[in-house]
Design a protein around this motif. Structure first.
Motif, PDB file in Angstrom:
ATOM      1  N   LEU A 157     -33.576   4.480  26.637  1.00  0.00           N
ATOM      2  CA  LEU A 157     -34.598   3.778  25.854  1.00  0.00           C
ATOM      3  C   LEU A 157     -35.020   2.490  26.542  1.00  0.00           C
ATOM      4  CD1 LEU A 157     -36.246   3.593  23.245  1.00  0.00           C
ATOM      5  CD2 LEU A 157     -34.276   2.463  22.166  1.00  0.00           C
ATOM      6  N   PHE A 158     -34.054   1.790  27.113  1.00  0.00           N
ATOM      7  CA  PHE A 158     -34.367   0.536  27.805  1.00  0.00           C
ATOM      8  C   PHE A 158     -35.281   0.778  29.005  1.00  0.00           C
ATOM      9  CE2 PHE A 158     -33.251  -2.261  31.385  1.00  0.00           C
ATOM     10  CZ  PHE A 158     -33.711  -3.461  30.886  1.00  0.00           C
ATOM     11  N   PHE A 159     -34.929   1.761  29.828  1.00  0.00           N
ATOM     12  CA  PHE A 159     -35.734   2.022  31.023  1.00  0.00           C
ATOM     13  C   PHE A 159     -37.125   2.539  30.664  1.00  0.00           C
ATOM     14  CE2 PHE A 159     -31.467   2.347  33.107  1.00  0.00           C
ATOM     15  CZ  PHE A 159     -31.648   1.272  33.970  1.00  0.00           C
ATOM     16  N   VAL A 160     -37.230   3.298  29.583  1.00  0.00           N
ATOM     17  CA  VAL A 160     -38.541   3.758  29.144  1.00  0.00           C
ATOM     18  C   VAL A 160     -39.396   2.571  28.703  1.00  0.00           C
ATOM     19  CG1 VAL A 160     -39.740   5.042  27.326  1.00  0.00           C
ATOM     20  CG2 VAL A 160     -37.818   6.088  28.524  1.00  0.00           C
ATOM     21  N   THR A 161     -38.754   1.602  28.042  1.00  0.00           N
ATOM     22  CA  THR A 161     -39.486   0.437  27.543  1.00  0.00           C
ATOM     23  C   THR A 161     -40.025  -0.428  28.670  1.00  0.00           C
ATOM     24  OG1 THR A 161     -38.096   0.422  25.556  1.00  0.00           O
ATOM     25  CG2 THR A 161     -39.343  -1.584  26.049  1.00  0.00           C
ATOM     26  N   VAL A 162     -39.200  -0.674  29.678  1.00  0.00           N
ATOM     27  CA  VAL A 162     -39.623  -1.575  30.759  1.00  0.00           C
ATOM     28  C   VAL A 162     -40.394  -0.845  31.851  1.00  0.00           C
ATOM     29  CG1 VAL A 162     -37.682  -3.115  30.319  1.00  0.00           C
ATOM     30  CG2 VAL A 162     -37.451  -1.320  32.051  1.00  0.00           C
ATOM     31  N   ALA A 163     -40.544   0.476  31.731  1.00  0.00           N
ATOM     32  CA  ALA A 163     -41.260   1.232  32.766  1.00  0.00           C
ATOM     33  C   ALA A 163     -42.708   0.799  32.891  1.00  0.00           C
ATOM     34  CB  ALA A 163     -41.186   2.734  32.468  1.00  0.00           C
ATOM     35  N   SER A 164     -43.271   0.279  31.803  1.00  0.00           N
ATOM     36  CA  SER A 164     -44.683  -0.116  31.853  1.00  0.00           C
ATOM     37  C   SER A 164     -44.911  -1.294  32.792  1.00  0.00           C
ATOM     38  CB  SER A 164     -45.175  -0.480  30.450  1.00  0.00           C
ATOM     39  OG  SER A 164     -44.468  -1.591  29.939  1.00  0.00           O
ATOM     40  N   LEU A 165     -43.842  -2.016  33.149  1.00  0.00           N
ATOM     41  CA  LEU A 165     -44.000  -3.135  34.066  1.00  0.00           C
ATOM     42  C   LEU A 165     -44.285  -2.670  35.491  1.00  0.00           C
ATOM     43  CD1 LEU A 165     -41.173  -5.590  32.939  1.00  0.00           C
ATOM     44  CD2 LEU A 165     -43.605  -5.699  32.424  1.00  0.00           C
ATOM     45  N   ILE A 166     -43.833  -1.459  35.836  1.00  0.00           N
ATOM     46  CA  ILE A 166     -44.018  -0.985  37.205  1.00  0.00           C
ATOM     47  C   ILE A 166     -45.210  -0.040  37.323  1.00  0.00           C
ATOM     48  CG2 ILE A 166     -41.566  -1.236  37.722  1.00  0.00           C
ATOM     49  CD1 ILE A 166     -41.262   1.764  37.386  1.00  0.00           C
ATOM     50  N   THR A 222     -47.472  -3.148  25.558  1.00  0.00           N
ATOM     51  CA  THR A 222     -46.811  -2.545  26.725  1.00  0.00           C
ATOM     52  C   THR A 222     -46.581  -3.576  27.816  1.00  0.00           C
ATOM     53  OG1 THR A 222     -48.908  -1.925  27.815  1.00  0.00           O
ATOM     54  CG2 THR A 222     -47.944  -0.330  26.271  1.00  0.00           C
ATOM     55  N   TRP A 223     -47.265  -4.695  27.742  1.00  0.00           N
ATOM     56  CA  TRP A 223     -47.126  -5.758  28.727  1.00  0.00           C
ATOM     57  C   TRP A 223     -46.180  -6.861  28.257  1.00  0.00           C
ATOM     58  CZ3 TRP A 223     -47.021  -6.914  33.442  1.00  0.00           C
ATOM     59  CH2 TRP A 223     -47.402  -8.142  33.977  1.00  0.00           C
ATOM     60  N   THR A 224     -46.238  -7.202  26.969  1.00  0.00           N
ATOM     61  CA  THR A 224     -45.456  -8.331  26.465  1.00  0.00           C
ATOM     62  C   THR A 224     -44.049  -7.944  26.018  1.00  0.00           C
ATOM     63  OG1 THR A 224     -46.340  -8.042  24.211  1.00  0.00           O
ATOM     64  CG2 THR A 224     -47.563  -9.480  25.692  1.00  0.00           C
ATOM     65  N   LEU A 225     -43.901  -6.749  25.449  1.00  0.00           N
ATOM     66  CA  LEU A 225     -42.589  -6.356  24.918  1.00  0.00           C
ATOM     67  C   LEU A 225     -41.493  -6.313  25.977  1.00  0.00           C
ATOM     68  CD1 LEU A 225     -43.002  -3.634  22.133  1.00  0.00           C
ATOM     69  CD2 LEU A 225     -41.859  -5.848  21.988  1.00  0.00           C
ATOM     70  N   PRO A 226     -41.734  -5.736  27.158  1.00  0.00           N
ATOM     71  CA  PRO A 226     -40.655  -5.733  28.161  1.00  0.00           C
ATOM     72  C   PRO A 226     -40.136  -7.126  28.487  1.00  0.00           C
ATOM     73  CG  PRO A 226     -42.353  -4.183  28.797  1.00  0.00           C
ATOM     74  CD  PRO A 226     -42.884  -4.938  27.617  1.00  0.00           C
ATOM     75  N   PHE A 227     -41.031  -8.111  28.576  1.00  0.00           N
ATOM     76  CA  PHE A 227     -40.582  -9.474  28.847  1.00  0.00           C
ATOM     77  C   PHE A 227     -39.755 -10.012  27.684  1.00  0.00           C
ATOM     78  CE2 PHE A 227     -44.241  -9.227  31.724  1.00  0.00           C
ATOM     79  CZ  PHE A 227     -43.683  -9.734  32.884  1.00  0.00           C
ATOM     80  N   GLY A 228     -40.208  -9.745  26.453  1.00  0.00           N
ATOM     81  CA  GLY A 228     -39.437 -10.186  25.295  1.00  0.00           C
ATOM     82  C   GLY A 228     -38.065  -9.554  25.238  1.00  0.00           C
ATOM     83  N   LEU A 229     -37.989  -8.260  25.543  1.00  0.00           N
ATOM     84  CA  LEU A 229     -36.707  -7.570  25.524  1.00  0.00           C
ATOM     85  C   LEU A 229     -35.758  -8.119  26.584  1.00  0.00           C
ATOM     86  CD1 LEU A 229     -37.831  -3.846  25.050  1.00  0.00           C
ATOM     87  CD2 LEU A 229     -36.748  -5.336  23.368  1.00  0.00           C
ATOM     88  N   LEU A 230     -36.263  -8.348  27.776  1.00  0.00           N
ATOM     89  CA  LEU A 230     -35.418  -8.870  28.846  1.00  0.00           C
ATOM     90  C   LEU A 230     -34.871 -10.248  28.493  1.00  0.00           C
ATOM     91  CD1 LEU A 230     -37.512  -7.764  31.962  1.00  0.00           C
ATOM     92  CD2 LEU A 230     -35.334  -6.807  31.182  1.00  0.00           C
ATOM     93  N   ILE A 231     -35.702 -11.076  27.853  1.00  0.00           N
ATOM     94  CA  ILE A 231     -35.238 -12.401  27.442  1.00  0.00           C
ATOM     95  C   ILE A 231     -34.156 -12.283  26.378  1.00  0.00           C
ATOM     96  CG2 ILE A 231     -35.913 -14.541  26.283  1.00  0.00           C
ATOM     97  CD1 ILE A 231     -38.648 -14.249  27.626  1.00  0.00           C
ATOM     98  N   MET A 232     -34.371 -11.427  25.372  1.00  0.00           N
ATOM     99  CA  MET A 232     -33.384 -11.293  24.301  1.00  0.00           C
ATOM    100  C   MET A 232     -32.085 -10.693  24.809  1.00  0.00           C
ATOM    101  SD  MET A 232     -34.562 -12.772  21.741  1.00  0.00           S
ATOM    102  CE  MET A 232     -33.004 -12.495  20.944  1.00  0.00           C
ATOM    103  N   PHE A 233     -32.157  -9.743  25.729  1.00  0.00           N
ATOM    104  CA  PHE A 233     -30.925  -9.176  26.285  1.00  0.00           C
ATOM    105  C   PHE A 233     -30.134 -10.237  27.025  1.00  0.00           C
ATOM    106  CE2 PHE A 233     -33.002  -4.711  26.615  1.00  0.00           C
ATOM    107  CZ  PHE A 233     -32.864  -4.572  25.241  1.00  0.00           C
TER     108      PHE A 233
END
Length: 296
Positions: free
Chosen positions: A109-118, A171-182
């Protein structure tokens, strides 16, 4: 320790200082140039030298740039940025809390979420636009089959500011938010929560009075990222916005039609908004940190 006055610098100091100064100039030079040129007089052009000094082009901007409704685009971008910020904060915090425990399929789930960054932003925008056009086709097919003529005639498209454009920005903002919270929860000391539970606090009280104040500055940072990333996004919006435009899209279109410093004035205004949001976020984060360390 501070270098004593008159002491000789290390041999590599000045070359590194020059490189750093050039980097800062490269980073902020374009923004400074735009701001300076936006304050030209009525005879000013799009390049140097500066002709006069006034607010003339800001007044022209307020009057409007041709057929483009800058005020409406400005309000749309503000509204979309605020909604994106709220969704980014809430979803990032909830995901951070969920990932604190072992979650089946969590890594996938994590990798699917941050995949939009690449993924290229324009490809994501095209994909979202295609999905919503397929949704339009399906809805119209259902309405046709139901013989709902009135609804069919009144139906336009599912593409819109708070549907497809909102999803594209998330799809652009959520990955950054998730990485910060993790990162925040990885260094969070669970002893504080254990102490609260030992004192009889409920899970909600523990989160509200213990966890939330400690992660508050990080939440403010996520909100700032969410708004500013949405505020100036172009590529992910371009194919997923529908019939209206956000301010960055209008600004991009104006670059080929407006040949006066009014466009620089617009760039200055958008930059000031971003800086104000950053200043408010930094002030709020500092206030929350001060309250978190204040003795009871």
């Amino acid at each position: 320790m501070q270098t004593p006055i008159g002491a000789q610098r290390a041999p590599g100091f000045w070359p590194l200082a020059i490189v750093f100064a050039l980097f800062v100039l490269f980073l902020y030079g374009p923004m400074i140039t735009i701001v300076v040129l936006s304050f030209q007089g009525p005879e000013g052009g799009l390049t140097f030298p500066l002709r006069g000094l006034s607010l003339h082009w800001f007044y022209k901007l307020a009057e409007g740039l041709g057929t483009v409704d800058i005020g409406a685009a400005f309000r749309r971008s503000l509204a979309l940025g605020a909604v994106v910020m709220a969704f980014t904060v809430v979803l990032s915090v909830l995901a951070g809390l969920a990932f604190r425990k072992k979650l089946k399929g969590g890594n996938t789930l994590f990798f699917v979420t941050v995949a939009s960054l690449i993924m290229p932003s324009i490809i994501i925008s095209l994909g979202i636009g295609l999905q919503f056009r397929l949704l339009d086709t399906g809805i119209k097919g259902v309405l046709t089959a139901m013989d709902a003529t009135t609804l069919l005639e009144g139906y336009g498209t599912a593409l819109g500011l708070f549907s497809s454009a909102l999803g594209a920005h998330l799809t652009w903002t959520l990955p950054f938010g998730l990485l910060i919270m993790f990162a925040v929860f990885n260094r969070f000391n669970p002893a504080y929560e254990e102490a609260a539970r030992d004192l009889g606090a409920t899970p909600w009280q523990t989160f509200r009075f213990v966890v939330l104040p400690l992660i508050g500055p990080s939440i403010v940072g996520i909100g700032m990222f969410g708004f500013t990333l949405s505020w100036d996004e172009i590529a992910r919006t371009s194919q997923a916005i529908g019939d209206v435009n956000t301010l960055p899209l209008e600004l991009q279109g104006l670059t080929s039609t407006v040949t006066t410093p009014s466009i620089y004035a617009l760039g200055t205004v958008t930059t000031v908004v971003s800086l104000l949001v950053m200043a408010i976020a930094l002030g709020a984060a500092a206030l929350l940190r001060r309250r978190a360390v204040r003795p009871m």
